[in-house]
Design a protein around this motif. Sequence first.
Motif, PDB file in Angstrom:
ATOM      1  N   PRO A  37      12.305  -1.018   6.194  1.00  0.00           N
ATOM      2  CA  PRO A  37      12.904  -1.758   5.071  1.00  0.00           C
ATOM      3  C   PRO A  37      12.051  -2.909   4.575  1.00  0.00           C
ATOM      4  CG  PRO A  37      13.979  -2.353   7.146  1.00  0.00           C
ATOM      5  CD  PRO A  37      13.037  -1.225   7.459  1.00  0.00           C
ATOM      6  N   ARG A  38      11.077  -3.362   5.393  1.00  0.00           N
ATOM      7  CA  ARG A  38      10.272  -4.518   5.010  1.00  0.00           C
ATOM      8  C   ARG A  38       8.846  -4.142   4.612  1.00  0.00           C
ATOM      9  NH1 ARG A  38      13.155  -5.806   9.598  1.00  0.00           N
ATOM     10  NH2 ARG A  38      14.646  -7.523   9.397  1.00  0.00           N
ATOM     11  N   LEU A  39       8.547  -2.866   4.448  1.00  0.00           N
ATOM     12  CA  LEU A  39       7.179  -2.431   4.185  1.00  0.00           C
ATOM     13  C   LEU A  39       6.655  -3.033   2.881  1.00  0.00           C
ATOM     14  CD1 LEU A  39       4.824  -0.667   5.148  1.00  0.00           C
ATOM     15  CD2 LEU A  39       5.760   1.192   3.766  1.00  0.00           C
ATOM     16  N   GLN A  40       5.553  -3.792   2.991  1.00  0.00           N
ATOM     17  CA  GLN A  40       4.945  -4.442   1.831  1.00  0.00           C
ATOM     18  C   GLN A  40       3.542  -3.929   1.535  1.00  0.00           C
ATOM     19  OE1 GLN A  40       4.973  -8.664   2.486  1.00  0.00           O
ATOM     20  NE2 GLN A  40       7.175  -8.778   2.813  1.00  0.00           N
ATOM     21  N   ASN A  41       2.769  -3.635   2.570  1.00  0.00           N
ATOM     22  CA  ASN A  41       1.375  -3.231   2.381  1.00  0.00           C
ATOM     23  C   ASN A  41       1.125  -1.896   3.070  1.00  0.00           C
ATOM     24  OD1 ASN A  41       0.418  -5.852   1.174  1.00  0.00           O
ATOM     25  ND2 ASN A  41       1.097  -6.609   3.162  1.00  0.00           N
ATOM     26  N   LEU A  42       0.704  -0.906   2.295  1.00  0.00           N
ATOM     27  CA  LEU A  42       0.375   0.409   2.841  1.00  0.00           C
ATOM     28  C   LEU A  42      -0.985   0.818   2.294  1.00  0.00           C
ATOM     29  CD1 LEU A  42       1.216   2.909   4.488  1.00  0.00           C
ATOM     30  CD2 LEU A  42       2.225   3.845   2.394  1.00  0.00           C
ATOM     31  N   ASP A  43      -1.995   0.811   3.161  1.00  0.00           N
ATOM     32  CA  ASP A  43      -3.354   1.181   2.763  1.00  0.00           C
ATOM     33  C   ASP A  43      -3.817   2.335   3.645  1.00  0.00           C
ATOM     34  OD1 ASP A  43      -5.982   1.428   2.008  1.00  0.00           O
ATOM     35  OD2 ASP A  43      -6.395  -0.731   2.004  1.00  0.00           O
ATOM     36  N   LEU A  44      -3.805   3.537   3.061  1.00  0.00           N
ATOM     37  CA  LEU A  44      -4.228   4.752   3.763  1.00  0.00           C
ATOM     38  C   LEU A  44      -5.499   5.317   3.138  1.00  0.00           C
ATOM     39  CD1 LEU A  44      -0.737   6.523   4.075  1.00  0.00           C
ATOM     40  CD2 LEU A  44      -1.802   4.916   5.663  1.00  0.00           C
ATOM     41  N   SER A  45      -6.229   4.520   2.406  1.00  0.00           N
ATOM     42  CA  SER A  45      -7.386   5.018   1.658  1.00  0.00           C
ATOM     43  C   SER A  45      -8.496   5.490   2.586  1.00  0.00           C
ATOM     44  CB  SER A  45      -7.910   3.916   0.728  1.00  0.00           C
ATOM     45  OG  SER A  45      -8.282   2.770   1.467  1.00  0.00           O
ATOM     46  N   ASN A  46      -9.358   6.342   2.002  1.00  0.00           N
ATOM     47  CA  ASN A  46     -10.541   6.842   2.697  1.00  0.00           C
ATOM     48  C   ASN A  46     -10.185   7.576   3.984  1.00  0.00           C
ATOM     49  OD1 ASN A  46     -13.260   7.327   2.884  1.00  0.00           O
ATOM     50  ND2 ASN A  46     -13.777   5.346   3.770  1.00  0.00           N
ATOM     51  N   ASN A  47      -9.262   8.524   3.859  1.00  0.00           N
ATOM     52  CA  ASN A  47      -8.889   9.431   4.945  1.00  0.00           C
ATOM     53  C   ASN A  47      -8.890  10.848   4.390  1.00  0.00           C
ATOM     54  OD1 ASN A  47      -8.028   8.079   7.650  1.00  0.00           O
ATOM     55  ND2 ASN A  47      -7.146   6.719   6.102  1.00  0.00           N
ATOM     56  N   SER A  48      -8.149  11.742   5.040  1.00  0.00           N
ATOM     57  CA  SER A  48      -8.060  13.131   4.562  1.00  0.00           C
ATOM     58  C   SER A  48      -6.609  13.555   4.376  1.00  0.00           C
ATOM     59  CB  SER A  48      -8.761  14.075   5.554  1.00  0.00           C
ATOM     60  OG  SER A  48     -10.133  13.783   5.642  1.00  0.00           O
ATOM     61  N   PHE A  49      -5.750  12.625   3.989  1.00  0.00           N
ATOM     62  CA  PHE A  49      -4.351  12.957   3.745  1.00  0.00           C
ATOM     63  C   PHE A  49      -4.252  13.939   2.580  1.00  0.00           C
ATOM     64  CE2 PHE A  49      -3.835   8.776   5.827  1.00  0.00           C
ATOM     65  CZ  PHE A  49      -2.951   9.148   6.836  1.00  0.00           C
ATOM     66  N   SER A  50      -3.273  14.813   2.638  1.00  0.00           N
ATOM     67  CA  SER A  50      -3.112  15.839   1.608  1.00  0.00           C
ATOM     68  C   SER A  50      -1.638  15.982   1.256  1.00  0.00           C
ATOM     69  CB  SER A  50      -3.688  17.174   2.104  1.00  0.00           C
ATOM     70  OG  SER A  50      -3.043  17.570   3.304  1.00  0.00           O
ATOM     71  N   GLY A  51      -1.364  16.964   0.389  1.00  0.00           N
ATOM     72  CA  GLY A  51       0.010  17.173  -0.049  1.00  0.00           C
ATOM     73  C   GLY A  51       0.372  16.255  -1.197  1.00  0.00           C
ATOM     74  N   PRO A  52       1.609  16.330  -1.649  1.00  0.00           N
ATOM     75  CA  PRO A  52       2.029  15.500  -2.783  1.00  0.00           C
ATOM     76  C   PRO A  52       2.313  14.061  -2.357  1.00  0.00           C
ATOM     77  CG  PRO A  52       3.880  16.800  -1.990  1.00  0.00           C
ATOM     78  CD  PRO A  52       2.684  17.224  -1.174  1.00  0.00           C
ATOM     79  N   ILE A  53       2.292  13.192  -3.334  1.00  0.00           N
ATOM     80  CA  ILE A  53       2.742  11.824  -3.088  1.00  0.00           C
ATOM     81  C   ILE A  53       4.263  11.857  -3.006  1.00  0.00           C
ATOM     82  CG2 ILE A  53       2.865   9.504  -4.065  1.00  0.00           C
ATOM     83  CD1 ILE A  53       0.164  10.037  -5.367  1.00  0.00           C
ATOM     84  N   PRO A  54       4.856  11.450  -1.892  1.00  0.00           N
ATOM     85  CA  PRO A  54       6.306  11.654  -1.699  1.00  0.00           C
ATOM     86  C   PRO A  54       7.148  10.818  -2.659  1.00  0.00           C
ATOM     87  CG  PRO A  54       5.385  10.328   0.084  1.00  0.00           C
ATOM     88  CD  PRO A  54       4.225  10.815  -0.721  1.00  0.00           C
ATOM     89  N   LYS A  55       8.176  11.437  -3.202  1.00  0.00           N
ATOM     90  CA  LYS A  55       9.102  10.719  -4.069  1.00  0.00           C
ATOM     91  C   LYS A  55       9.915   9.691  -3.290  1.00  0.00           C
ATOM     92  CE  LYS A  55       9.692  14.281  -7.614  1.00  0.00           C
ATOM     93  NZ  LYS A  55      10.671  15.105  -8.358  1.00  0.00           N
ATOM     94  N   ALA A  56       9.932   9.879  -1.956  1.00  0.00           N
ATOM     95  CA  ALA A  56      10.690   8.942  -1.119  1.00  0.00           C
ATOM     96  C   ALA A  56      10.136   7.529  -1.195  1.00  0.00           C
ATOM     97  CB  ALA A  56      10.683   9.426   0.331  1.00  0.00           C
ATOM     98  N   LEU A  57       8.927   7.351  -1.754  1.00  0.00           N
ATOM     99  CA  LEU A  57       8.350   6.013  -1.864  1.00  0.00           C
ATOM    100  C   LEU A  57       9.213   5.089  -2.724  1.00  0.00           C
ATOM    101  CD1 LEU A  57       4.531   6.774  -2.265  1.00  0.00           C
ATOM    102  CD2 LEU A  57       5.649   5.685  -0.317  1.00  0.00           C
ATOM    103  N   LYS A  58      10.075   5.671  -3.538  1.00  0.00           N
ATOM    104  CA  LYS A  58      10.925   4.816  -4.369  1.00  0.00           C
ATOM    105  C   LYS A  58      11.885   3.984  -3.527  1.00  0.00           C
ATOM    106  CE  LYS A  58      14.565   8.268  -5.197  1.00  0.00           C
ATOM    107  NZ  LYS A  58      15.253   9.067  -6.233  1.00  0.00           N
ATOM    108  N   ASN A  59      12.074   4.385  -2.259  1.00  0.00           N
ATOM    109  CA  ASN A  59      12.954   3.625  -1.367  1.00  0.00           C
ATOM    110  C   ASN A  59      12.232   2.463  -0.695  1.00  0.00           C
ATOM    111  OD1 ASN A  59      15.155   5.388  -1.848  1.00  0.00           O
ATOM    112  ND2 ASN A  59      14.282   6.864  -0.395  1.00  0.00           N
ATOM    113  N   CYS A  60      10.904   2.370  -0.872  1.00  0.00           N
ATOM    114  CA  CYS A  60      10.142   1.239  -0.319  1.00  0.00           C
ATOM    115  C   CYS A  60      10.196   0.099  -1.325  1.00  0.00           C
ATOM    116  CB  CYS A  60       8.701   1.650  -0.031  1.00  0.00           C
ATOM    117  SG  CYS A  60       8.521   2.914   1.235  1.00  0.00           S
TER     118      CYS A  60
END
Length: 723
Positions: free
Chosen positions: A153-176
């Motif tokens: 519930p308190r997530l403010q900073n999410l930096d996952l850059s420069n990796n090999s993540f795949s798939g779609p960007i989740p719509k669930a991010l609207k809950n952050c």
Amino acid sequence: MKNWLPFSTTIFFFYVVVYLGICTKLTHSLTPDGLSLLSLKSAVDQMSDVGLAFSNWNENDTTPCGWSGISCMNITGLSDPRVVGIAIAGRNLRGYIPSELGTLVYLRRLNLHSNNFYGSIPSQLFNATSLHSIFLYGNNLSGSIPPSICNLPRLQNLDLSNNSFSGPIPKALKNCKQLQRLILARNKFSGKIPAGIWTALENLLQLDLSANDLNGSIPEDISELGSLSGTLNLSFNHLSGQIPKSLGNLPVTLSFDLKNNNLSGEIPQTGSFTNQGPTAFLNNPLLCGFPLQKTCRNSEQGSSQSPNSAPSAENNTRKGLSPGLIILISVADAAGVALAGLVIVYIYWKRKDNSNGCSCTGKTKLGGTQKSDLCFFCACANGFKNEESELEEPAEKAQKGGEGGGELVAIDKGFTFELDELLRASAYVLGKSGFGIVYKVVLGNGIPVAVRRLGEGGDQQRYKEFVAEVQAIGRVKHPNVVRLRAYYWAPDEKLLISDFISNGNLTSVLRGRSGQASTSLSWSTRLKIGKGAARGLAYLHECSPRKFVHGDIKPSNILIDNEFQSHISDFGLNRLISITGDNPSSSGGFMGGALPYLKTVQTERANNYKAPEARAPGSRPTQKWDVYSFGVVLLELLTGKSPELSPTTSTSLEVPDLVRWVRKGFEEEKPLSDMVDPVLLQEVHAKKEVLAVFHVALACTEADPEIRPRMKTVSENLERVGT
């Protein structure tokens, strides 16, 4: 029977000893947080630098709070301190992220960036519901983003850059809903950028989805991200369709980076789009319109049809014109010409009355007051040319200098003196660098000027280049830029005469003449210096006739007057030095020894103000170099620490890499008092302002030059601080 009693007594005491030993071990065993952390140590390959990263992670300790990279805090109602931060970055660790970290219920910051962690992010990690910052960039992580990520519930900073993540960007991010920074650049995310989630992220300050495999159109609701700052980066994807006009509703200080996509149609010309440069839209073959050099096909067709259709319509009209109507049209034409003449005369006298500058509001002239300093962007947009006609006469006069032995040429009409007066004047050496020796010269009327000796080389052809360059520099007129007043060219001498700024440079103001830290600079003074330097540099970038790149921004090139106003100096000198073809410091005297070289001035230490890309051999200066260098200057104003100090110097101010040190402090959420100059701690009211300037400086010093803002944006952001 006699033997049994002693034996039973021995057994009894043995059990007592074992029991007491177990109880003692349980009493001093490692806390549950420590046991969870040991799972991270176990998950790392033993071939990695485990010894360095986990050298003091001892399972026999009672608490992990003394372990390297671990931060703890006393929690109200709990007897033992709990783990709130893990920061083990840049250690070349190879392994996976264990799910046991999710049991650290008070963990706030997870910082494992710049390692070689592989595998996916375990969904159990998000059971650590106190997490508000996750920095995992620069690893080999893969898989998709778990939809349960917004269980935090308190997530403010999410930096996952420069990796090999795949798939779609989740719509669930609207809950952050507390998310402030979402950085997913340089991965393998695919599909469309989800629509319908951005309206909910009203606190989002930074969005970077660049260098992925995203396709489809740009969602309209991204325009609802009213808190965005810095750069909206969607570059290097496969986005298509037109750019939504609604993006123009985003803050005007925001920079766009939409290059290397498949976008099409005309670039909107409203709102924040009017502040973007062409680099924001490059490599979109079907994109057209300003600021690109590609006009849209509809506009071309309209313009090509009108010349063909207009004559026929005109001919048809003329066939039916009566003599009376022709006379009426002639009278109207004459009246129009007369009116145009009156307007031209009015503008001429208006310009003459306002020769000191350009009016932005109709009342305030550019160049007089602090308020007018802010007008330079308006002046630039309205075609302010700095009265180039002033330079025509000196240019003609300068021709004589190229033919004969040399002549002093005044660029500013209101600033005239004779060469003999300069020769007779008292002179003092101010300094020496790769750009020549600089003297303070006091003229006969008591006015001091700065005279820079460039060198002795250059033929007639180079002379013409020299004059052209000097004229371009002379057209730069801004309160926060050092003004060039005159120049001198002769076969054996080249001089530049400019305003003398009385209070030295920023280095001496910050450190004092002896090199020790100054305790006299208040926060308001430092902010004033930073704002003034930003205005001057932004003017050079955006509004000067040559759109100058300085290429060497550092405190010694920011001069300070007695009112602590900043003045950018030494711009355009690289080209002049190359024209003269000499090393100025190798010359033996000044004008035949009239102004002797009085002392040796040590050259500056290695320039740590340069951008990372500027340190590569053969690289050419860009405006983004200047932005980075200015960011380092801001950090020096904020921290009081110099990035130019020699590593061998024994001083408490020594910081091997000031930018990295400050970034690490913010990632680990260290108290502001640990980073800011102790002198400023007395001004408690300035905490918010200091923090705001820190964020501006960090944006300027981004490693990727495309992410850095333009100096115009930097200046506008600083102007809002303290107002």
